[in-house]
Design an enzyme around this catalytic site. Structure first.
Site, PDB file in Angstrom:
ATOM      1  N   LYS A 105      37.725  41.840  79.076  1.00 25.76           N
ATOM      2  CA  LYS A 105      37.289  42.109  80.451  1.00 25.76           C
ATOM      3  C   LYS A 105      37.507  40.881  81.332  1.00 25.76           C
ATOM      4  O   LYS A 105      38.015  40.984  82.445  1.00 25.76           O
ATOM      5  CB  LYS A 105      35.803  42.505  80.440  1.00 25.76           C
ATOM      6  CG  LYS A 105      35.332  43.143  81.716  1.00 25.76           C
ATOM      7  CD  LYS A 105      33.869  43.539  81.636  1.00 25.76           C
ATOM      8  CE  LYS A 105      33.621  44.688  80.705  1.00 25.76           C
ATOM      9  NZ  LYS A 105      32.219  45.149  80.709  1.00 25.76           N
ATOM     10  N   LYS A 117      28.389  37.393  74.134  1.00 26.95           N
ATOM     11  CA  LYS A 117      27.313  38.382  74.298  1.00 26.95           C
ATOM     12  C   LYS A 117      26.120  37.945  73.464  1.00 26.95           C
ATOM     13  O   LYS A 117      26.272  37.226  72.473  1.00 26.95           O
ATOM     14  CB  LYS A 117      27.776  39.760  73.806  1.00 26.95           C
ATOM     15  CG  LYS A 117      26.966  40.903  74.375  1.00 26.95           C
ATOM     16  CD  LYS A 117      27.372  41.193  75.798  1.00 26.95           C
ATOM     17  CE  LYS A 117      26.591  42.311  76.431  1.00 26.95           C
ATOM     18  NZ  LYS A 117      27.122  42.669  77.749  1.00 26.95           N
TER      19      LYS A 117
END
Ligand code: NAD
Length: 433
Positions: A105, A117
């Site tokens: 992304k 993350k």
């Protein structure tokens, strides 16, 4: 409209680890590009993942343990970047998969970031506010040496709202002695946050859709839209599209939804939700009726916007989806196998790694502002976001047409190309030959 056939994707068992399933995207993208094996080798696994157990003193005096993780998947393009979620379904596999998606992304949006993350396995709705504050601060204490403005940057995600992020940023400031907490984005504006963050992600998806409107053959004055998930993303997307003439015919949340072929006014639906706690019962312009989440997905409409959870459209229901265009605001709402079948049937899916890359794009602008100490107004943020979304959407659309693959595959090829360049710039096996 492009009717390019998608790559055939074999059905993968639901029990297969998520990361393994996600890596299928990498395998497919590699087939399309002449990628050096060194690059593929590097992207097979995360660079590092730290697992800890957070020990929290509860209000009743007991101590409880919560498993927590932070993953830095790949940092060749810059410090890793990604949200931190508090959810009972959080697992090591899930966090590493989300960090993998973030790698692509960030590359698709051309940001100087890699993918990261984090998360805690917790049902935060069962915690008191003081327990939630202790959990948020303890998370940062545990990961303080793992994160950093030039190493790994956090952002909000599921159930880590503005106040949770403020507690985290405050804790990080206390530990480091740096009040600006540049390692954490999504902060309240009064604490170094950026203008334009609240609706940034939905707005980016909206810019992508509007940019491709002509190519998709969509006329905003006639187009109908169904939105699954009426939270931050779903609501703001509905509001923006409604203002441009699109007819919002259905919206839903976890309690169910409403359908009105004559159209709904997003503002009054949201007011109803605030007053009653549910969308059900909200009135549109015609005969409004209740609709289930499953039926909403299968409505005859021009644009379907999944803006809630992962895995909503799978091989179970993909053949019943009638929308011409699916705008993925949530992460991973369409399975890979469903994507392949729907693409082959001529449907267009604007993939999550493009459609919601706007969230991390505006986070990047917050990081830039924190580092420079100079803050922009909302219109400057929106203009920068619009430029990024239109540029990258156009690039993905061009690849989709050029190499005849789905938009998802095109987005992965686009992101992989940039990530590969960063890996190859440091030398590959070819250098030693
Ligand atoms: P949110 O919590 O504000 O809203 C989620 C909405 O989905 C809520 O209205 C909830 O009731 C609804 N929902 C939950 N289960 C549902 C179900 N089974 N069917 C229909 N609706 C259901 O979250 P958000 O910020 O709008 O994010 C939505 C999704 O997009 C999440 O998966 C998130 O990870 C992803 N995402 C968000 C951002 C962002 O910047 N907000 C960025 C990238 C990705």
């Amino acid at each position: 409209m492009n009717t390019a056939k998608s790559t055939v994707v074999p059905e993968v068992a639901a029990t297969t680890p998520m990361l393994e399933r996600a890596r299928e995207n990498l395998r497919i993208a590699c087939e399309k590009l002449n990628i050096h094996p060194d690059v593929i080798e590097e992207l097979q696994a995360p660079r590092e993942t730290l697992a800890v157990t957070l020990l929290i003193r509860m209000d009743d005096g007991t101590r409880r343990a919560f498993p927590a993780w932070r993953c830095r998947y790949n940092d060749r393009r810059g410090p890793t970047k990604g949200g931190v979620r508090f959810h009972p379904n959080v697992s090591l596999d899930g966090i590493e998969t989300l960090a993998f998606w973030m790698t692509f992304k960030c590359a698709v949006a051309n940001l100087p970031f890699g993918g990261g993350k984090g998360g805690v396995c917790v049902d935060s709705k069962l915690l008191s506010d003081t327990e939630l504050e202790r959990l948020s601060r303890t998370y940062i204490e545990a990961f303080a040496s793992f994160i950093g403005p030039d190493r790994d940057i956090l952002a909000p995600d599921l159930y880590t709202n503005g106040i949770v992020i403020a507690w985290m940023a405050d804790e990080y400031s206390s530990i480091t002695g740096h009040p600006s907490a540049t390692a954490i984005t999504g902060k309240p504006i009064a604490f170094g946050g950026t203008e334009g963050r609240v609706d940034a992600t939905a707005r980016g998806g909206y810019y992508a859709l509007r940019h491709l409107e002509g190519s998709f053959g969509i006329d905003p004055d006639k187009a109908t839209v169904a939105i699954q998930g009426f939270g931050n993303m779903g609501y703001h997307c509905a509001k923006l599209l409604h203002a441009d003439g699109y007819r919002i015919i259905a919206a839903s949340d976890s309690m169910g939804g409403v359908y009105d072929p004559d159209g709904l006014d997003p503002l009054s639906v949201m007011e109803h939700k605030h007053e009653t706690g549910t969308l059900v019962g909200a009135k549109g312009h015609g005969k409004t009726r209740r609709i289930s989440n499953a039926d909403l997905l299968e409505l005859d409409c021009d644009v379907l916007v999944p803006a809630a959870l992962e895995s909503q459209i799978t091989t179970e229901n993909c053949d019943q989806i009638k929308a011409r265009v699916v705008l993925e605001l949530a992460n991973g709402p369409v399975s890979l196998e469903a994507d392949a079948r729907m693409t082959a049937a001529g449907r267009l899916i604007v993939p999550d790694i493009l459609a919601n890359s706007s969230g991390v794009t505006v986070s990047h602008l917050e990081w830039v502002q924190n580092r420079s100490g100079y803050y922009w107004d909302a219109s400057r943020i929106r203009n920068a976001l619009k430029t990024t979304m239109e540029t990258e959407t156009q690039a993905v659309w061009a690849l989709h047409n050029e190499i005849g693959v789905s938009m998802r595959e095109a987005a992965y090829v686009h992101g992989l190309r940039r990530t590969a360049e960063s890996v190859e710039a440091r030398g590959t096996k070819a250098y030693f030959e």
